[in-house]
Write a protein that holds these residues in place. Structure first.
Motif, PDB file in Angstrom:
ATOM      1  N   ARG A  27     -15.929 -16.192  -9.644  1.00 56.78           N
ATOM      2  CA  ARG A  27     -16.866 -16.452 -10.787  1.00 56.78           C
ATOM      3  C   ARG A  27     -18.156 -16.142  -9.849  1.00 56.78           C
ATOM      4  O   ARG A  27     -18.340 -16.198  -8.706  1.00 56.78           O
ATOM      5  N   THR A  28     -19.268 -15.936 -10.513  1.00 57.91           N
ATOM      6  CA  THR A  28     -20.647 -16.053 -10.135  1.00 57.91           C
ATOM      7  C   THR A  28     -20.893 -17.146  -9.228  1.00 57.91           C
ATOM      8  O   THR A  28     -20.631 -18.334  -9.718  1.00 57.91           O
ATOM      9  N   ASN A  74     -25.945 -17.511  -0.931  1.00 55.19           N
ATOM     10  CA  ASN A  74     -25.709 -16.978  -2.266  1.00 55.19           C
ATOM     11  C   ASN A  74     -25.260 -15.572  -2.236  1.00 55.19           C
ATOM     12  O   ASN A  74     -24.203 -15.098  -2.881  1.00 55.19           O
ATOM     13  N   SER A  77     -21.484 -15.723  -0.845  1.00 54.67           N
ATOM     14  CA  SER A  77     -20.921 -16.724  -1.854  1.00 54.67           C
ATOM     15  C   SER A  77     -20.090 -17.694  -0.935  1.00 54.67           C
ATOM     16  O   SER A  77     -18.957 -18.029  -1.145  1.00 54.67           O
TER      17      SER A  77
END
Length: 127
Positions: A27-28, A74, A77
């Motif tokens: 997922r994000t 980010n 991830s």
């Protein structure tokens, strides 16, 4: 399906350092707060550090404040935990965890606030 995979644990002497990583997928990544917890044999799982979705706000247990640093990349991830000045009492299995709700802070210290967990990585600090 959300997956969290920790790495970087190992055996280190007291006073040494380790950096744990937690690779997230499914997922994000950059809209969910995350945390690190640990569990020593015979003890309950306890909060170590937390970070909001942006990385601007961080939270630490008193026992690790000034020695551990939580951060996130980010773009990759990935969540990190830099652990310095390690002590034998830091010996535990370390878990990363993330929320189910985006942009939600809540109580970083409570295990019930996290919906997804990694499998854990062992950290052993010898005296």
């Amino acid at each position: 399906q959300v997956q969290l995979v920790e790495s970087g644990g190992g055996l280190v002497q007291a006073g040494g350092s380790l950096r744990l990583s937690c690779a997230a997928s499914g997922r994000t990544f950059n809209i969910y707060a995350m945390g690190w917890f640990r569990q020593a044999p015979g003890k309950e799982r306890e909060f170590v550090a937390g970070i909001d979705w942006s990385g601007r706000s961080t939270y630490y247990a008193d026992s690790v404040k000034g020695r551990f640093t939580i951060s996130r990349d980010n773009a990759k991830s990935t969540l990190y935990l830099q652990m310095n000045s390690l002590k034998p009492e830091d010996t535990a299995v370390y878990y990363c965890a993330t929320r189910g709700r985006p942009y939600y802070s809540g109580n970083y210290y409570n295990t019930d606030e996290y919906d997804y967990w990694g499998q854990g990585t062992q950290v052993t600090v010898s005296s």
